[in-house]
Motif scaffolding. Structure first.
Motif, PDB file in Angstrom:
ATOM      1  N   ASP A   5      23.829  44.328  45.131  1.00 18.14           N
ATOM      2  CA  ASP A   5      23.584  45.422  44.189  1.00 18.14           C
ATOM      3  C   ASP A   5      24.881  46.172  43.904  1.00 18.14           C
ATOM      4  N   PHE A   6      25.670  46.397  44.943  1.00 12.34           N
ATOM      5  CA  PHE A   6      26.954  47.093  44.787  1.00 12.34           C
ATOM      6  C   PHE A   6      27.886  46.284  43.884  1.00 12.34           C
ATOM      7  N   LEU A   7      28.013  44.984  44.161  1.00 14.67           N
ATOM      8  CA  LEU A   7      28.913  44.141  43.377  1.00 14.67           C
ATOM      9  C   LEU A   7      28.520  44.102  41.909  1.00 14.67           C
ATOM     10  N   HIS A   8      27.229  43.989  41.644  1.00 17.92           N
ATOM     11  CA  HIS A   8      26.776  43.906  40.262  1.00 17.92           C
ATOM     12  C   HIS A   8      26.993  45.233  39.534  1.00 17.92           C
ATOM     13  N   ALA A   9      26.701  46.338  40.198  1.00 19.02           N
ATOM     14  CA  ALA A   9      26.922  47.637  39.569  1.00 19.02           C
ATOM     15  C   ALA A   9      28.413  47.874  39.330  1.00 19.02           C
ATOM     16  N   PHE A  10      29.245  47.457  40.272  1.00 22.85           N
ATOM     17  CA  PHE A  10      30.699  47.602  40.118  1.00 22.85           C
ATOM     18  C   PHE A  10      31.177  46.823  38.895  1.00 22.85           C
ATOM     19  N   ALA A  11      30.718  45.580  38.769  1.00 17.22           N
ATOM     20  CA  ALA A  11      31.124  44.743  37.641  1.00 17.22           C
ATOM     21  C   ALA A  11      30.694  45.365  36.318  1.00 17.22           C
ATOM     22  N   ARG A  12      29.500  45.925  36.279  1.00 22.49           N
ATOM     23  CA  ARG A  12      29.000  46.523  35.040  1.00 22.49           C
ATOM     24  C   ARG A  12      29.767  47.786  34.679  1.00 22.49           C
ATOM     25  N   ARG A  13      30.070  48.606  35.657  1.00 21.92           N
ATOM     26  CA  ARG A  13      30.756  49.864  35.360  1.00 21.92           C
ATOM     27  C   ARG A  13      32.176  49.633  34.862  1.00 21.92           C
ATOM     28  N   ARG A  14      32.837  48.601  35.337  1.00 21.84           N
ATOM     29  CA  ARG A  14      34.231  48.388  34.947  1.00 21.84           C
ATOM     30  C   ARG A  14      34.372  47.611  33.650  1.00 21.84           C
ATOM     31  N   ALA A  15      33.307  46.951  33.229  1.00 20.88           N
ATOM     32  CA  ALA A  15      33.400  46.063  32.064  1.00 20.88           C
ATOM     33  C   ALA A  15      33.243  46.836  30.760  1.00 20.88           C
ATOM     34  N   PRO A  16      34.163  46.656  29.802  1.00 19.64           N
ATOM     35  CA  PRO A  16      33.976  47.264  28.481  1.00 19.64           C
ATOM     36  C   PRO A  16      32.786  46.694  27.726  1.00 19.64           C
ATOM     37  N   ARG A  17      32.476  45.407  27.984  1.00 13.29           N
ATOM     38  CA  ARG A  17      31.356  44.773  27.292  1.00 13.29           C
ATOM     39  C   ARG A  17      30.487  44.021  28.277  1.00 13.29           C
ATOM     40  N   GLU A  18      29.187  44.059  28.001  1.00  9.63           N
ATOM     41  CA  GLU A  18      28.219  43.314  28.809  1.00  9.63           C
ATOM     42  C   GLU A  18      27.210  42.685  27.861  1.00  9.63           C
ATOM     43  N   VAL A  19      26.885  41.416  28.110  1.00 10.59           N
ATOM     44  CA  VAL A  19      25.877  40.735  27.292  1.00 10.59           C
ATOM     45  C   VAL A  19      24.890  40.038  28.218  1.00 10.59           C
ATOM     46  N   PRO A  20      23.617  39.995  27.838  1.00 10.59           N
ATOM     47  CA  PRO A  20      22.622  39.316  28.683  1.00 10.59           C
ATOM     48  C   PRO A  20      22.790  37.810  28.622  1.00 10.59           C
ATOM     49  N   VAL A  21      22.535  37.143  29.755  1.00  7.70           N
ATOM     50  CA  VAL A  21      22.511  35.684  29.842  1.00  7.70           C
ATOM     51  C   VAL A  21      21.291  35.304  30.674  1.00  7.70           C
ATOM     52  N   PRO A  22      20.855  34.067  30.632  1.00  9.84           N
ATOM     53  CA  PRO A  22      19.669  33.681  31.402  1.00  9.84           C
ATOM     54  C   PRO A  22      19.823  33.989  32.888  1.00  9.84           C
ATOM     55  N   GLY A  23      18.951  34.831  33.407  1.00 13.52           N
ATOM     56  CA  GLY A  23      18.961  35.163  34.827  1.00 13.52           C
ATOM     57  C   GLY A  23      19.975  36.210  35.223  1.00 13.52           C
ATOM     58  N   GLY A  24      20.705  36.791  34.253  1.00 18.39           N
ATOM     59  CA  GLY A  24      21.715  37.769  34.637  1.00 18.39           C
ATOM     60  C   GLY A  24      22.445  38.354  33.443  1.00 18.39           C
ATOM     61  N   PHE A  25      23.759  38.465  33.547  1.00 16.19           N
ATOM     62  CA  PHE A  25      24.549  39.098  32.499  1.00 16.19           C
ATOM     63  C   PHE A  25      25.976  38.566  32.561  1.00 16.19           C
ATOM     64  N   ALA A  26      26.693  38.767  31.462  1.00 12.80           N
ATOM     65  CA  ALA A  26      28.117  38.443  31.414  1.00 12.80           C
ATOM     66  C   ALA A  26      28.892  39.734  31.253  1.00 12.80           C
ATOM     67  N   VAL A  27      30.027  39.841  31.977  1.00 12.52           N
ATOM     68  CA  VAL A  27      30.942  40.958  31.795  1.00 12.52           C
ATOM     69  C   VAL A  27      32.184  40.429  31.094  1.00 12.52           C
ATOM     70  N   LEU A  28      32.685  41.234  30.144  1.00 14.68           N
ATOM     71  CA  LEU A  28      33.783  40.778  29.297  1.00 14.68           C
ATOM     72  C   LEU A  28      34.787  41.903  29.098  1.00 14.68           C
ATOM     73  N   ASP A  29      36.067  41.554  29.163  1.00 18.35           N
ATOM     74  CA  ASP A  29      37.137  42.509  28.896  1.00 18.35           C
ATOM     75  C   ASP A  29      38.194  41.806  28.067  1.00 18.35           C
ATOM     76  N   ASP A  30      38.201  42.109  26.781  1.00 21.38           N
ATOM     77  CA  ASP A  30      39.100  41.425  25.850  1.00 21.38           C
ATOM     78  C   ASP A  30      40.561  41.781  26.073  1.00 21.38           C
ATOM     79  N   ARG A  31      40.838  42.835  26.829  1.00 19.85           N
ATOM     80  CA  ARG A  31      42.231  43.184  27.122  1.00 19.85           C
ATOM     81  C   ARG A  31      42.872  42.172  28.051  1.00 19.85           C
ATOM     82  N   PHE A  32      42.058  41.522  28.885  1.00 18.61           N
ATOM     83  CA  PHE A  32      42.567  40.582  29.884  1.00 18.61           C
ATOM     84  C   PHE A  32      41.821  39.256  29.760  1.00 18.61           C
ATOM     85  N   PRO A  33      42.018  38.531  28.664  1.00 18.22           N
ATOM     86  CA  PRO A  33      41.230  37.324  28.423  1.00 18.22           C
ATOM     87  C   PRO A  33      41.433  36.227  29.461  1.00 18.22           C
ATOM     88  N   GLY A  34      42.591  36.231  30.129  1.00 18.50           N
ATOM     89  CA  GLY A  34      42.839  35.204  31.131  1.00 18.50           C
ATOM     90  C   GLY A  34      42.350  35.554  32.516  1.00 18.50           C
TER      91      GLY A  34
END
Length: 250
Positions: A5-34
Motif C-alpha cells: 500500500d505504501f509503495l503504490h501510494a508513493f508511486a501515485r503521489r510522485r507521478a505527474p500522470r496516472e492511467v488505469p490498466v488491467p488490474g492496476g495503473f500506470a505511472v508516467l513522467d514525461d520529464r524522465f522518459p528513460g
C-alpha cells in the motif's frame, strides 16, 4: 499488505500522470522518459481468470501506456500472479526479476551515529557522479535525467530524506533515501560507491537510518531476490514479508 500500500501510494503521489490498466495503473513522467521507475505499469490484482488472456491485455496496455518510451516495465505485486504470468512474459521477450519485501524485525540500534542529511544541490552532483561511473558511455542528457529524477520523490511521502556518510576524503561514500508516511518507513536506493565498498559505510548508514525510523510501526525495504544485499539486510535484522515480480523489455 501495508508495505505494498505504501509503495503504490508513493508511486501515485510522485507521478505527474496516472492511467488505469488491467488490474492496476500506470505511472508516467514525461520529464524522465528513460527512467524505468518513473514510467511503468503496476499490477496488484488479476484482470482476468485466464493467465494467458491477462498477460495479453497487460502487454497491450504496456505498449499503449509506454508507446513513446524505449522500454516496457510491468510490475506485478502479487507473488502468485507474477509466477503464473512469467512464462507468457518470457515468450513476449521480457526479462524477469523477483524482488523481496523485507521488514525490519531486529533490535533498534542504540545511539547510532547520525547520517548526514543531503539537500538536492549537493545530492544531484553525487548522483551524476555515480551514474556516470555506472554508465560510462551514456549521453550527458541521460545521466542528468537519471540524477534529477530524485526531485519527484519529494512528493512521494509526508517525510522524504536523502542521507549519506562520508569517507575521510570528504566524498559521499554511501547514500540512501528514507521515506515515512502514516507510520510506515521505507529505506530505498541504498548505494555505496565502488571505491568505498567493503569498508563499513553501508552498515553505518543503515544503522543511522534504522535509528531515525525507530518510531515507525513498520520499517521495510525492497531487495533483489538474486543479489547479495539481501543477505546483508538479513544480518541487520530484516525478514522477508513477500515477493513481487518485475517484467522488463528494452
Amino acid at each position: 499488505m501495508r508495505a505494498l500500500d505504501f509503495l503504490h501510494a508513493f508511486a501515485r503521489r510522485r507521478a505527474p500522470r496516472e492511467v488505469p490498466v488491467p488490474g492496476g495503473f500506470a505511472v508516467l513522467d514525461d520529464r524522465f522518459p528513460g527512467s524505468y521507475d518513473d514510467n511503468k505499469l503496476i499490477v496488484r490484482t488479476a484482470p482476468d481468470d485466464d493467465p494467458a488472456a491477462a498477460v495479453a491485455r497487460l502487454l497491450a496496455a504496456a505498449d499503449e501506456a509506454l508507446g513513446s518510451h524505449g522500454h516496457r516495465l510491468v510490475c506485478v505485486d502479487d507473488d502468485r500472479l507474477g509466477t503464473a504470468y512469467a512464462p507468457a512474459f518470457a515468450a513476449a521477450g521480457y526479462e524477469h526479476e523477483t524482488n523481496l519485501l523485507m521488514a525490519f524485525r531486529g533490535p533498534v540500534p542504540r545511539d547510532p551515529a547520525p547520517a548526514e542529511r543531503l539537500e538536492l544541490p549537493e545530492l544531484i552532483p553525487v548522483l551524476r557522479r555515480d551514474w556516470r561511473r555506472t554508465l560510462p558511455q551514456a549521453p550527458d542528457a541521460v545521466i542528468d535525467g537519471l540524477a534529477r529524477r530524485v526531485e519527484s520523490r519529494l512528493r512521494g511521502a509526508g517525510s522524504v530524506g536523502f542521507h549519506g556518510v562520508r569517507a575521510p576524503d570528504g566524498e559521499i561514500a554511501a547514500r540512501a533515501d528514507l521515506y515515512a508516511h502514516d507510520g510506515v518507513a521505507q529505506i530505498e536506493s541504498v548505494f555505496t560507491g565502488e571505491p568505498y565498498r567493503g569498508k563499513g559505510y553501508a552498515r553505518a548508514l543503515m544503522t543511522a537510518l534504522l535509528g531515525e525510523a525507530a518510531g515507525a510501526e513498520l520499517i521495510f525495504l525492497v531487495a533483489d531476490a538474486d543479489d547479495w544485499p539481501r543477505h546483508f539486510y538479513s544480518r541487520l535484522g530484516f525478514e522477508q514479508l513477500g515477493r513481487t515480480h518485475a517484467f522488463l523489455r528494452t
